[in-house]
Enzyme design. Structure first.
Site, PDB file in Angstrom:
ATOM      1  N   SER A   1       0.821  -1.222   0.000  1.00  0.00           N
ATOM      2  CA  SER A   1       0.000   0.000   0.000  1.00  0.00           C
ATOM      3  C   SER A   1       0.853   1.269   0.000  1.00  0.00           C
ATOM      4  CB  SER A   1      -0.927   0.024   1.219  1.00  0.00           C
ATOM      5  OG  SER A   1      -1.609   1.261   1.266  1.00  0.00           O
TER       6      SER A   1
ATOM      7  N   THR B   1      -9.199  -1.340   2.159  1.00  0.00           N
ATOM      8  CA  THR B   1      -8.972  -1.789   0.794  1.00  0.00           C
ATOM      9  C   THR B   1      -9.296  -3.274   0.684  1.00  0.00           C
ATOM     10  OG1 THR B   1      -7.399  -1.724  -1.045  1.00  0.00           O
ATOM     11  CG2 THR B   1      -6.463  -2.122   1.132  1.00  0.00           C
TER      12      THR B   1
ATOM     13  N   LYS C   1     -13.931  -3.926   1.720  1.00  0.00           N
ATOM     14  CA  LYS C   1     -14.791  -2.747   1.541  1.00  0.00           C
ATOM     15  C   LYS C   1     -16.266  -3.048   1.829  1.00  0.00           C
ATOM     16  CE  LYS C   1     -11.781  -0.300  -1.669  1.00  0.00           C
ATOM     17  NZ  LYS C   1     -11.615   0.329  -2.972  1.00  0.00           N
TER      18      LYS C   1
ATOM     19  N   ASP D   1     -13.725   6.744  -3.468  1.00  0.00           N
ATOM     20  CA  ASP D   1     -13.126   6.290  -4.734  1.00  0.00           C
ATOM     21  C   ASP D   1     -13.679   7.059  -5.938  1.00  0.00           C
ATOM     22  OD1 ASP D   1     -11.347   4.400  -3.757  1.00  0.00           O
ATOM     23  OD2 ASP D   1     -12.774   2.736  -3.916  1.00  0.00           O
TER      24      ASP D   1
ATOM     25  N   ALA E   1     -14.802  -1.577  -6.962  1.00  0.00           N
ATOM     26  CA  ALA E   1     -14.307  -0.308  -7.502  1.00  0.00           C
ATOM     27  C   ALA E   1     -15.337   0.313  -8.434  1.00  0.00           C
ATOM     28  CB  ALA E   1     -12.986  -0.531  -8.226  1.00  0.00           C
TER      29      ALA E   1
ATOM     30  N   MET F   1      -7.985   1.943 -13.883  1.00  0.00           N
ATOM     31  CA  MET F   1      -7.849   2.176 -12.436  1.00  0.00           C
ATOM     32  C   MET F   1      -6.557   1.564 -11.896  1.00  0.00           C
ATOM     33  SD  MET F   1     -11.527   1.865 -10.648  1.00  0.00           S
ATOM     34  CE  MET F   1     -12.965   2.734 -11.245  1.00  0.00           C
TER      35      MET F   1
ATOM     36  N   TYR G   1      -2.490   0.757 -11.881  1.00  0.00           N
ATOM     37  CA  TYR G   1      -1.310   1.564 -12.187  1.00  0.00           C
ATOM     38  C   TYR G   1      -0.083   0.707 -11.911  1.00  0.00           C
ATOM     39  CZ  TYR G   1      -1.925   1.958  -7.185  1.00  0.00           C
ATOM     40  OH  TYR G   1      -2.151   1.651  -5.883  1.00  0.00           O
TER      41      TYR G   1
HETATM   42  P1  NDP Z   1     -13.330  -6.797  -7.318  1.00  0.00           P
HETATM   43  O1  NDP Z   1     -12.684  -8.093  -7.012  1.00  0.00           O
HETATM   44  O2  NDP Z   1     -14.413  -6.284  -6.430  1.00  0.00           O
HETATM   45  O3  NDP Z   1     -13.956  -6.835  -8.814  1.00  0.00           O
HETATM   46  C1  NDP Z   1     -13.204  -7.365  -9.868  1.00  0.00           C
HETATM   47  C2  NDP Z   1     -13.874  -7.027 -11.194  1.00  0.00           C
HETATM   48  O4  NDP Z   1     -13.019  -7.499 -12.251  1.00  0.00           O
HETATM   49  C3  NDP Z   1     -15.229  -7.732 -11.400  1.00  0.00           C
HETATM   50  O5  NDP Z   1     -16.046  -6.926 -12.214  1.00  0.00           O
HETATM   51  C4  NDP Z   1     -14.813  -9.018 -12.128  1.00  0.00           C
HETATM   52  O6  NDP Z   1     -15.839  -9.577 -12.929  1.00  0.00           O
HETATM   53  C5  NDP Z   1     -13.725  -8.475 -13.029  1.00  0.00           C
HETATM   54  N1  NDP Z   1     -12.774  -9.518 -13.420  1.00  0.00           N
HETATM   55  C6  NDP Z   1     -11.899 -10.168 -12.632  1.00  0.00           C
HETATM   56  N2  NDP Z   1     -11.168 -11.052 -13.359  1.00  0.00           N
HETATM   57  C7  NDP Z   1     -11.611 -10.942 -14.639  1.00  0.00           C
HETATM   58  C8  NDP Z   1     -11.249 -11.584 -15.851  1.00  0.00           C
HETATM   59  N3  NDP Z   1     -10.275 -12.528 -15.878  1.00  0.00           N
HETATM   60  N4  NDP Z   1     -11.888 -11.227 -16.984  1.00  0.00           N
HETATM   61  C9  NDP Z   1     -12.851 -10.274 -16.954  1.00  0.00           C
HETATM   62  N5  NDP Z   1     -13.246  -9.634 -15.827  1.00  0.00           N
HETATM   63  C10 NDP Z   1     -12.627  -9.964 -14.689  1.00  0.00           C
HETATM   64  O7  NDP Z   1     -12.116  -5.745  -7.431  1.00  0.00           O
HETATM   65  P2  NDP Z   1     -12.204  -4.159  -7.288  1.00  0.00           P
HETATM   66  O8  NDP Z   1     -13.428  -3.716  -7.997  1.00  0.00           O
HETATM   67  O9  NDP Z   1     -12.029  -3.769  -5.877  1.00  0.00           O
HETATM   68  O10 NDP Z   1     -10.875  -3.669  -8.072  1.00  0.00           O
HETATM   69  C11 NDP Z   1     -10.801  -3.675  -9.487  1.00  0.00           C
HETATM   70  C12 NDP Z   1      -9.526  -2.988  -9.934  1.00  0.00           C
HETATM   71  O11 NDP Z   1      -9.537  -1.595  -9.627  1.00  0.00           O
HETATM   72  C13 NDP Z   1      -8.262  -3.554  -9.280  1.00  0.00           C
HETATM   73  O12 NDP Z   1      -7.272  -3.664 -10.276  1.00  0.00           O
HETATM   74  C14 NDP Z   1      -7.887  -2.476  -8.269  1.00  0.00           C
HETATM   75  O13 NDP Z   1      -6.495  -2.466  -8.027  1.00  0.00           O
HETATM   76  C15 NDP Z   1      -8.339  -1.215  -8.973  1.00  0.00           C
HETATM   77  N6  NDP Z   1      -8.632  -0.105  -8.042  1.00  0.00           N
HETATM   78  C16 NDP Z   1      -7.900   1.064  -8.146  1.00  0.00           C
HETATM   79  C17 NDP Z   1      -8.161   2.125  -7.310  1.00  0.00           C
HETATM   80  C18 NDP Z   1      -7.365   3.378  -7.446  1.00  0.00           C
HETATM   81  O14 NDP Z   1      -7.433   4.238  -6.550  1.00  0.00           O
HETATM   82  N7  NDP Z   1      -6.622   3.577  -8.514  1.00  0.00           N
HETATM   83  C19 NDP Z   1      -9.208   2.065  -6.274  1.00  0.00           C
HETATM   84  C20 NDP Z   1      -9.930   0.812  -6.255  1.00  0.00           C
HETATM   85  C21 NDP Z   1      -9.615  -0.227  -7.106  1.00  0.00           C
HETATM   86  P3  NDP Z   1     -16.884 -10.657 -12.317  1.00  0.00           P
HETATM   87  O15 NDP Z   1     -17.934  -9.851 -11.608  1.00  0.00           O
HETATM   88  O16 NDP Z   1     -17.395 -11.380 -13.504  1.00  0.00           O
HETATM   89  O17 NDP Z   1     -16.108 -11.552 -11.381  1.00  0.00           O
END
Ligand code: NDP
Length: 280
Positions: free
Chosen positions: A15, A62, A66, A102, A131, A215, A217
């Site tokens: 983090s 995180t 959440k 966020d 997210a 999102m 990086y």
């Molecule tokens: P979650 O685990 O809650 O959600 C993951 C999402 O990705 C779901 O929609 C899931 O789909 C999809 N997914 C996962 N694997 C695959 C795949 N192989 N093919 C297609 N879709 C896929 O994670 P978060 O929403 O918390 O985080 C998502 C991203 O955002 C992360 O990379 C995180 O690091 C980034 N993030 C960045 C922030 C920032 O401040 N820059 C803040 C918060 C998050 P399904 O529903 O079908 O499983």
């Protein structure tokens, strides 16, 4: 004793939040300390209780906590209630208040840092996890022409869109249903590239002058941004600015003042070895 804050997650060692908040505190002269705390996967509520008992004033939350933070909150902001997820907790007068910064962080990065106003734009949001849920309400509040949400599990995207249908022109579906549509802004809120996957997206998604925003990086262009450039996105941006802006929003909630973000963002980019937004 400085006021105590922490970020809770699992894993948490990576983090950057402690460094960001330390920089904000130094710049504003606020007397606080901020640490990263690992919580056991089944031990989030206990870790928060322990932190409150030790005098903690607030916490960021995180992955993967959440949604649990949402359930733990005794009072919720409107944006957190709609998101069903909390990334910022404030402990005051025996009460746990939950918010989600966020989306505000994303919007500020897009509108202020990247000079990409959202009013009247066609926006595509990829993903329907925590997210994505956190950013739908703040995106719609900017008055886009439309917001499409597409997800691997299409039903989750449809449910998310239905839950916000009163706030604007929003629809959800599968990646395949995007065929024939184009957008001014495409935001990747999936974690597909964390497992080395690419998204099965149709050609022609990017309108002229479109921005691709990931999102995620890291050092240089992310896999999504590399793909977006080859697929016709005129501009690409990673999520480091969102990270810094959501932290500034949390700092504002806790301390009543918004720190300047540009110097902190510059510092983080320097640490990552990329001095500017990456171009794929
Ligand atoms: P979650 O685990 O809650 O959600 C993951 C999402 O990705 C779901 O929609 C899931 O789909 C999809 N997914 C996962 N694997 C695959 C795949 N192989 N093919 C297609 N879709 C896929 O994670 P978060 O929403 O918390 O985080 C998502 C991203 O955002 C992360 O990379 C995180 O690091 C980034 N993030 C960045 C922030 C920032 O401040 N820059 C803040 C918060 C998050 P399904 O529903 O079908 O499983």
């Amino acid at each position: 004793m400085p006021d105590r804050y922490a970020v809770f997650g699992n894993p948490i060692a990576h983090s950057r939040s402690p460094a960001i908040h330390a920089a904000f505190a130094a710049a504003t002269g606020e007397d606080l300390c901020y640490e990263a705390r690992l919580a056991a996967v089944d031990g989030f509520a206990a870790a928060i209780a322990e932190f409150i008992a030790a005098g903690g004033c607030g916490a960021n939350v995180t992955v993967p906590f959440k949604e649990e933070a949402f359930r733990l909150s005794q009072r919720l902001s409107e944006r957190a209630a709609r998101a069903g997820a909390v990334n910022t907790l404030t402990f005051s007068k025996g009460e746990i208040a939950g918010d989600n910064t966020d989306g505000a962080g994303l919007v500020r990065d897009l509108v202020d840092n990247l000079a990409f106003p959202l009013a009247g734009r066609r926006i595509l949001l990829l993903g329907a996890g925590g997210a994505a849920r956190g950013v739908v309400v703040p995106l719609l509040a900017e008055g886009p022409a439309s917001l499409d949400i597409a997800n691997r599990s299409a039903d989750k995207a449809r449910q998310l869109a239905a839950a916000c249908a009163d706030l604007g022109c929003v629809q959800g579906g599968s990646f395949g249903e995007l065929a024939g549509k184009s957008f001014d802004l495409v935001i990747n809120a999936t974690s597909a590239s964390l497992v080395g996957d690419t998204l099965p997206l149709p050609a022609g998604l990017f309108a002229a002058k479109a921005l691709a925003y990931d999102m995620m990086y890291g050092q240089g262009a992310t896999p999504f941004l590399q793909w977006a450039k080859t697929a016709g996105a005129a501009r690409q941006a990673d999520g480091l600015g969102m990270l810094v802006e959501q932290a500034a929003e949390a700092f504002l909630l806790w301390r009543g003042r918004r720190p300047a973000t540009a110097p902190v963002l510059r510092q983080l980019r320097a640490e990552l070895g990329v001095s500017r937004q990456p171009t794929a």
